[in-house]
Design an enzyme around this catalytic site. Structure first.
Site, PDB file in Angstrom:
ATOM      1  N   ALA B  23       0.643  -1.112  -0.561  1.00 13.79           N
ATOM      2  CA  ALA B  23       0.011  -0.481  -0.331  1.00 13.79           C
ATOM      3  C   ALA B  23       0.962   1.390   0.316  1.00 13.79           C
ATOM      4  O   ALA B  23       0.804   2.108   0.979  1.00 13.79           O
ATOM      5  CB  ALA B  23      -0.901  -0.169   1.295  1.00 13.79           C
ATOM      6  N   LEU B  24       1.498   1.480  -1.222  1.00  8.87           N
ATOM      7  CA  LEU B  24       2.254   2.128  -1.082  1.00  8.87           C
ATOM      8  C   LEU B  24       2.201   4.071  -1.194  1.00  8.87           C
ATOM      9  O   LEU B  24       1.247   3.801  -1.916  1.00  8.87           O
ATOM     10  CB  LEU B  24       3.783   2.006  -2.141  1.00  8.87           C
ATOM     11  CG  LEU B  24       4.087   0.282  -1.765  1.00  8.87           C
ATOM     12  CD1 LEU B  24       5.601   0.775  -3.259  1.00  8.87           C
ATOM     13  CD2 LEU B  24       5.118   0.559  -0.152  1.00  8.87           C
ATOM     14  N   GLY B  27       5.508   8.257   1.090  1.00 13.26           N
ATOM     15  CA  GLY B  27       6.515   7.929   2.192  1.00 13.26           C
ATOM     16  C   GLY B  27       6.966   6.568   1.667  1.00 13.26           C
ATOM     17  O   GLY B  27       9.027   6.573   2.585  1.00 13.26           O
ATOM     18  N   HIS B  28       6.629   5.448   1.507  1.00 13.91           N
ATOM     19  CA  HIS B  28       7.843   4.753   1.110  1.00 13.91           C
ATOM     20  C   HIS B  28       8.756   4.734  -0.040  1.00 13.91           C
ATOM     21  O   HIS B  28       9.599   4.281   0.405  1.00 13.91           O
ATOM     22  CB  HIS B  28       7.171   3.196   0.662  1.00 13.91           C
ATOM     23  CG  HIS B  28       5.966   3.245   1.809  1.00 13.91           C
ATOM     24  ND1 HIS B  28       4.438   3.272   1.458  1.00 13.91           N
ATOM     25  CD2 HIS B  28       6.291   1.946   3.134  1.00 13.91           C
ATOM     26  CE1 HIS B  28       3.944   2.432   2.973  1.00 13.91           C
ATOM     27  NE2 HIS B  28       4.773   2.465   3.238  1.00 13.91           N
ATOM     28  N   GLN B  52       2.068  -8.801  14.319  1.00  8.96           N
ATOM     29  CA  GLN B  52       2.755  -7.437  13.963  1.00  8.96           C
ATOM     30  C   GLN B  52       1.201  -6.939  14.518  1.00  8.96           C
ATOM     31  O   GLN B  52       1.327  -5.628  15.263  1.00  8.96           O
ATOM     32  CB  GLN B  52       3.605  -6.909  13.943  1.00  8.96           C
ATOM     33  CG  GLN B  52       2.833  -6.060  12.499  1.00  8.96           C
ATOM     34  CD  GLN B  52       4.455  -5.401  11.527  1.00  8.96           C
ATOM     35  OE1 GLN B  52       4.684  -5.778  11.000  1.00  8.96           O
ATOM     36  NE2 GLN B  52       4.268  -4.488  11.370  1.00  8.96           N
ATOM     37  N   ASP B 169       7.378   6.352  12.168  1.00 16.74           N
ATOM     38  CA  ASP B 169       7.653   4.439  12.934  1.00 16.74           C
ATOM     39  C   ASP B 169       8.904   5.080  13.805  1.00 16.74           C
ATOM     40  O   ASP B 169       9.169   4.266  13.930  1.00 16.74           O
ATOM     41  CB  ASP B 169       7.306   3.892  12.589  1.00 16.74           C
ATOM     42  CG  ASP B 169       6.131   3.603  11.907  1.00 16.74           C
ATOM     43  OD1 ASP B 169       4.752   3.595  11.678  1.00 16.74           O
ATOM     44  OD2 ASP B 169       6.223   3.175  10.443  1.00 16.74           O
ATOM     45  N   VAL B 195       7.687  12.045   5.318  1.00 17.63           N
ATOM     46  CA  VAL B 195       7.111  13.082   4.241  1.00 17.63           C
ATOM     47  C   VAL B 195       4.712  13.010   4.408  1.00 17.63           C
ATOM     48  O   VAL B 195       4.162  12.265   4.755  1.00 17.63           O
ATOM     49  CB  VAL B 195       6.332  12.098   2.751  1.00 17.63           C
ATOM     50  CG1 VAL B 195       6.232  12.494   1.052  1.00 17.63           C
ATOM     51  CG2 VAL B 195       8.902  11.829   2.889  1.00 17.63           C
ATOM     52  N   ARG B 206      -3.190   4.102   5.613  1.00 16.68           N
ATOM     53  CA  ARG B 206      -3.923   3.345   6.315  1.00 16.68           C
ATOM     54  C   ARG B 206      -4.901   4.857   6.289  1.00 16.68           C
ATOM     55  O   ARG B 206      -5.690   5.123   6.383  1.00 16.68           O
ATOM     56  CB  ARG B 206      -4.504   3.665   8.108  1.00 16.68           C
ATOM     57  CG  ARG B 206      -3.502   2.391   8.701  1.00 16.68           C
ATOM     58  CD  ARG B 206      -3.410   2.478  10.049  1.00 16.68           C
ATOM     59  NE  ARG B 206      -4.018   0.640  10.169  1.00 16.68           N
ATOM     60  CZ  ARG B 206      -1.953  -0.168  10.812  1.00 16.68           C
ATOM     61  NH1 ARG B 206      -1.296   1.089  10.456  1.00 16.68           N
ATOM     62  NH2 ARG B 206      -1.887  -1.143  10.904  1.00 16.68           N
TER      63      ARG B 206
END
Lengths: 301, 301
Positions: B23-24, B27-28, B52, B169, B195, B206
């Site tokens: 779900a890029l 930021g990725h 997780q 994160d 970003v 999300r």
């Protein structure tokens, strides 16, 4: 250590690794020879890992013979030896990490560091659930957490193609194999047979602490295993009966106190009900204050 | 994956790795570009890691856009993509390992596997004590055990020279850095700035689930951080006061429920009493059912 190992591997040479706690005997040397036969470069480590000893265990008096160990390894042609200090494997905090310090590790497992009032920090632990609570793990809570963690750290420092362990520590073998599988570690685990003295006593660094009388009594561990092997070979399949027989052999030797006598699956360390072949028969017992272990694999199929 | 990565590294090429859950977003892609700038070969992974996620979290509805992700990565010139199935990362038992199965993992975290009545086994866990119970770890018990374990597994599969993570994160960054240090992992951790959308919302996979009204309300997270940054910049050093100010900003936005608002040391995630420079201001809040996080680093020195 890493750059020396990488230089070898990047040159296309297969790297074999024998992790030890020193106080080397013929069992260790058999691992070195197996590594020698399979790998172009052989590396060994000597590190008495404090985190795998419990508070009332023999860390302080664990035998150490570094100079002699070096001679033995050199004679076997080992190319690289990794012998880190405790503070290299468990570095102290950088100041900011004060409250994260592992009081436990500092105060009991690393007395030499606690005394100097610098404290090692190790927040990260590798645990192999289930397996770590069986056999020696049941008798020594936290032992296999320390083993799995230090072996992971050593593997990351050395990055070997293959690592060599002794079947003597059968539960450790199961834990390490499981860890390697579960964490996708790129190392082949090779397990070598137990090396015994002429009279059958499994070689162990701790044997050095047995007096002549204890040394004689210690033979009962191997005898109990041979008895079970004999009965299984003659067709007895009932594990409950075999366990009773094994335990009776141990009970017949005065001043040897049984810790466990189990017949289990060698991969899961779970008890089995019937002998189908390939089971691990494992015994641990105290001879004086010294805890000794031994095991045997029943013929498979 | 390992042999492809090794071929690159053995040819002397520096290997950069960007682990993702797919779900890029931009930021990725900023991580991919940082890897591209620093490394000859860039590899990414897409794996929505079940271990997780907690039992009541959004594993099942976590956004997935594999085809589009592949296009984006290809456009950025990523050479290698690792996108394992759940059953590859958490293989099923070989039969002998029945009772070791992780019921927890099977029944809630991997419903797709539990349904098929084959069960994954994962006995080995990497835990980073202390850090894992702070910030998101306090709100999401077990989350960082799953993160540390899967990142260790991915690192062992890829064996990168450098791995790229987002500052978004912040707690994850602290956990991974500590794990790498504690386990002697041979990988350099590179952390890239958050970003943001033009209006300041931190990019997150999300965010796709926010409706227009929620999207607007979600801006309060960033506003609360800017407020603290402004006050600290103006000389306020009292962390208790700064926290109250930040929390009040969140409280001012109806139907946004605060999870935490903390000012901590970015390495240890421990609360600090006074602002000395370089502290992490971190916030988590629910907007509708969606839990969002954001953070800012105060100017250092």
């Amino acid at each position: 250590m890493r750059s020396a190992c990488r230089a070898a591997r990047y040159a296309g040479k297969r790297l074999g690794f024998v992790p030890t706690m020193g106080a080397l005997h013929e069992g260790h040397l058999s691992l070195v020879r197996a590594a020698r036969a399979a790998c172009a470069i052989v590396t060994a480590s000597i590190f008495v890992n404090p985190t795998q000893f419990g508070p009332n265990e023999d860390l302080a008096k664990y035998p150490r013979s570094f100079e002699r160990d070096c001679e033995l390894l050199e004679r076997e042609g080992v190319e690289l030896l990794f012998a880190p200090a405790v503070g290299e494997m468990y570095p102290t905090a950088d100041g900011s990490a004060g409250p994260m310090q592992d009081q436990n590790l500092a105060d009991r497992a690393c007395p030499e560091l606690a005394e100097g009032s610098v404290r090692p920090t190790q927040n990260t632990w590798v645990t192999v659930e289930g397996l770590s609570d069986r056999l020696d793990g049941r008798s020594r809570p936290g032992h296999f957490r320390g083993v799995a963690t230090v072996v992971a750290k050593l593997f990351h420092a050395v990055e070997p193609d293959a690592a060599f362990f002794g079947q003597k520590d059968a539960a450790q073998v199961a834990v390490i194999r499981r860890m390697v599988r579960d964490l996708n570690l790129a190392v082949k685990i090779v397990v070598c047979p137990i090396v015994r003295e002429a009279d059958g006593l499994a070689m162990s660094s701790r044997n050095a602490y047995l007096d002549a009388e204890q040394r004689r009594r210690a033979l009962v561990l191997h005898r109990s295993l041979l008895r079970v092997q004999e009965l299984a070979g003659a067709g007895e399949r009932d594990v409950a009966k075999l366990r009773v027989e094994g335990r009776e052999v141990i009970a017949g030797e005065s001043s040897v106190r049984l810790d466990y006598f189990e017949i289990v699956d060698p991969d899961t360390l779970e008890p089995v009900a019937d002998v189908a072949g390939g089971e691990l028969v494992a015994v641990a017992a105290f001879v004086g204050t010294m805890r000794l272990i031994d095991n045997i694999l029943l013929a498979s199929g």
